[in-house]
Design a protein around this motif. Structure first.
Motif, short mmCIF file in Angstrom:
data_model
loop_
_atom_site.label_atom_id
_atom_site.label_comp_id
_atom_site.label_asym_id
_atom_site.label_seq_id
_atom_site.Cartn_x
_atom_site.Cartn_y
_atom_site.Cartn_z
N GLU A 356 0.85 -1.21 0.00
CA GLU A 356 0.00 0.00 0.00
C GLU A 356 0.88 1.25 0.00
O GLU A 356 0.64 2.20 -0.75
N ASP A 357 1.94 1.22 0.83
CA ASP A 357 2.90 2.36 0.82
C ASP A 357 3.53 2.51 -0.56
O ASP A 357 3.70 3.61 -1.08
N GLY A 358 3.90 1.38 -1.16
CA GLY A 358 4.51 1.41 -2.49
C GLY A 358 3.55 1.97 -3.53
O GLY A 358 3.95 2.74 -4.41
N TYR A 359 2.28 1.62 -3.37
CA TYR A 359 1.26 2.11 -4.32
C TYR A 359 1.06 3.62 -4.15
O TYR A 359 0.96 4.36 -5.13
N ARG A 360 1.04 4.10 -2.88
CA ARG A 360 0.88 5.56 -2.64
C ARG A 360 2.01 6.33 -3.31
O ARG A 360 1.81 7.40 -3.88
N VAL A 361 3.23 5.80 -3.22
CA VAL A 361 4.36 6.47 -3.88
C VAL A 361 4.17 6.44 -5.39
O VAL A 361 4.37 7.45 -6.08
N GLN A 362 3.71 5.28 -5.90
CA GLN A 362 3.52 5.17 -7.36
C GLN A 362 2.48 6.17 -7.85
O GLN A 362 2.59 6.73 -8.95
N GLN A 363 1.45 6.44 -7.04
CA GLN A 363 0.44 7.45 -7.39
C GLN A 363 1.11 8.82 -7.54
O GLN A 363 0.80 9.58 -8.47
N LEU A 364 2.04 9.13 -6.63
CA LEU A 364 2.72 10.44 -6.69
C LEU A 364 3.63 10.52 -7.91
O LEU A 364 3.67 11.53 -8.61
N LEU A 365 4.32 9.42 -8.21
CA LEU A 365 5.17 9.39 -9.41
C LEU A 365 4.33 9.64 -10.66
O LEU A 365 4.68 10.46 -11.52
N ALA A 366 3.19 8.95 -10.74
CA ALA A 366 2.32 9.09 -11.93
C ALA A 366 1.77 10.50 -12.02
O ALA A 366 1.67 11.08 -13.12
N ALA A 367 1.43 11.09 -10.88
CA ALA A 367 0.86 12.45 -10.88
C ALA A 367 1.91 13.46 -11.34
O ALA A 367 1.61 14.41 -12.09
N ILE A 368 3.16 13.27 -10.92
CA ILE A 368 4.23 14.19 -11.36
C ILE A 368 4.45 14.06 -12.87
O ILE A 368 4.60 15.06 -13.58
N GLU A 369 4.37 12.83 -13.38
CA GLU A 369 4.49 12.65 -14.84
C GLU A 369 3.33 13.31 -15.57
O GLU A 369 3.51 13.98 -16.58
N THR A 370 2.10 13.18 -15.02
CA THR A 370 0.93 13.81 -15.65
C THR A 370 1.08 15.33 -15.64
O THR A 370 0.77 16.01 -16.63
N SER A 371 1.59 15.85 -14.53
CA SER A 371 1.78 17.31 -14.43
C SER A 371 2.78 17.77 -15.47
O SER A 371 2.60 18.81 -16.12
N ASP A 372 3.82 16.97 -15.66
CA ASP A 372 4.83 17.33 -16.68
C ASP A 372 4.19 17.38 -18.06
O ASP A 372 4.46 18.27 -18.86
N GLU A 373 3.31 16.40 -18.34
CA GLU A 373 2.67 16.32 -19.66
C GLU A 373 1.66 17.45 -19.88
O GLU A 373 1.54 17.99 -20.96
N THR A 374 0.92 17.81 -18.81
CA THR A 374 -0.20 18.76 -18.97
C THR A 374 0.15 20.19 -18.56
O THR A 374 -0.57 21.11 -18.88
N GLY A 375 1.21 20.31 -17.75
CA GLY A 375 1.53 21.64 -17.23
C GLY A 375 0.61 22.05 -16.09
O GLY A 375 0.70 23.16 -15.57
N GLU A 376 -0.27 21.10 -15.68
CA GLU A 376 -1.24 21.41 -14.62
C GLU A 376 -0.72 20.95 -13.25
O GLU A 376 0.11 20.04 -13.16
N ARG A 377 -1.30 21.56 -12.20
CA ARG A 377 -1.09 21.02 -10.84
C ARG A 377 -2.10 19.88 -10.67
O ARG A 377 -3.26 20.01 -11.05
N ILE A 378 -1.63 18.73 -10.17
CA ILE A 378 -2.47 17.53 -10.11
C ILE A 378 -2.93 17.29 -8.67
O ILE A 378 -2.12 17.28 -7.74
N ASP A 379 -4.25 17.07 -8.50
CA ASP A 379 -4.80 16.75 -7.18
C ASP A 379 -4.65 15.24 -6.94
O ASP A 379 -5.14 14.44 -7.74
N VAL A 380 -3.94 14.86 -5.90
CA VAL A 380 -3.74 13.42 -5.62
C VAL A 380 -4.46 13.00 -4.35
O VAL A 380 -4.28 11.89 -3.87
N SER A 381 -5.29 13.93 -3.79
CA SER A 381 -5.93 13.56 -2.50
C SER A 381 -7.01 12.52 -2.76
O SER A 381 -7.58 12.44 -3.84
#
Ligand code: SOE
Length: 381
Positions: A356-381
């Protein structure tokens, strides 16, 4: 006397050596650790595997993980990120405990599959974020949890290496998005994001939003032993900003081009009453500023009463990077032997991170990649 835990390990290079060394140290320094048999080493290249099995103290070796994962008590998945999911899930479905290197997977969907398999399994599943097991980091967590820093306002984390700053440095699987998922972000940033969750998460709550960017400085590299080149399809560096539930802000970065930094994983936390900062390049030291201090003091975390230290040497006899693997293996194998995990709470939390901890980190990694692609701030809550 309980039967020894039979262990199979997939992967025998850098992480294979780090974990095999840890297993060999346990009986000497952690006598109450479960007894372990290094049963089988798994890989693809039979000649290299046979030599590694001898060197790393394994009874045998196999090139077929599917024939192994159901016949052992514990499966270590130290392979490239793209093969974290299938062997680990097969092991869990066979009731075998799993210790998987970070990041959990090379994609968020694979990480979710692994997280779900761990939930359904009747076996311990943990992820090897070894920097949680540095005595100075444990000491830092005790200070933060005791309120010594007050309300947390800032977390600043960086993981700086420079092994790729030479454009002729060879291509490897870590540079292939299909195998690694991401570059510095997942390989190094995963450590910093987990360490942040571990150190301040109980006081700041979760990271709510992230904004980030990725950068590739060199986009093709020579393949060792050939006159070919291959494309680099991952980031060489990332930077990111985060906001936390309690209003704190975070700044994070990792690079493989930070000239002069070799393995500089560093975290700083600023609170209303004080601050602390740590770097793995000075693993036995914690810099701390308390409410009555006029400046940062350097605490040597090497005393018997400090986390894990009584198992090793007298005060001042410093520890290194490899000791963090001994500590995390001690805690993980104790969870396996006692049938507990961070979630089950049957014994004081070992703080061994779960899938579960590993998955939470993976969510943050994916959100940072999405932000890079879109230029948007990503809500991960
Ligand atoms: C990358 O070079 C690396 O080996 C990471 O994969 C490890 O997790 C880190 O501890 C050291 O650097």
């Amino acid at each position: 006397m309980d039967e020894p835990l039979s262990v199979g390990v997939l992967g025998y290079r850098f992480m294979g050596k780090a974990h095999a060394n840890a297993l060999a140290r346990l009986p000497m320094f952690f006598p109450d650790a479960p007894e372990v048999e290094r049963r089988v080493l798994v890989g693809r290249d039979e000649a290299a595997l046979s030599d590694a099995a001898d060197r790393l103290g394994f009874e045998g070796y196999s090139t077929d993980w599917e024939s192994v994962v159901g016949d052992i008590d514990v499966f270590y998945n130290l392979g490239p990120n793209a093969i974290h999911a299938d062997p680990s899930i097969a092991a869990l479905e066979a009731g075998t405990a799993v210790f998987c290197e970070k990041p959990l997977a090379h994609t968020l969907s694979e990480a979710e599959r692994m997280r779900d398999a761990a939930r359904d399994a009747d076996a311990t599943a943990s992820i090897a974020f070894n920097y949680r097991f540095v005595p100075a980091v444990r000491y830092a967590k005790r200070l933060i949890d005791a309120g010594e820093l007050g309300e947390i306002h800032h977390v600043r984390g960086s993981y700086l290496q420079d092994f790729l700053v030479d454009s002729e440095a060879p291509w490897s699987w870590r540079l292939d998005a299909d195998v690694a998922g991401s570059g510095a972000l997942g390989d190094l940033g995963a450590h910093t994001l987990d360490l942040t969750r571990f150190l301040v998460g109980d006081r700041t709550g979760n990271i709510e939003t992230v904004r980030g960017q990725l950068r590739t400085f060199v986009d093709e590299r020579p393949v060792s032993g050939t006159n070919e080149t291959r494309p680099v399809t991952v980031d060489d560096a990332y930077t990111a900003q985060a906001t936390f539930e309690n209003g704190a802000v975070g700044t994070f970065e990792a690079s493989r081009f930070a000239t002069g930094h070799k393995n500089d994983h560093a975290v700083e936390v600023n609170g209303s009453k004080g601050s602390l900062r740590f770097s793995i390049e000075r693993p036995n030291e914690l810099e701390f500023l308390g409410p009555d201090d006029s400046g940062f003091q350097t605490i040597m975390v090497t005393a018997d009463e400090d986390p894990y230290l009584e198992q090793w040497w007298p005060d001042g006899h410093v520890l290194g990077w490899e000791h963090t693997f001994v500590h995390e293996n001690y805690e993980f194998l104790s969870d396996v032997a006692h049938g507990t995990s961070a979630e089950s709470g049957d014994r004081p939390s070992s703080d061994v991170p779960s899938f579960e901890d590993g998955y939470r980190v993976q969510q943050l990694l994916a959100a940072i990649e999405t932000s890079d692609e879109t230029g948007e701030r990503i809500d991960v809550s």
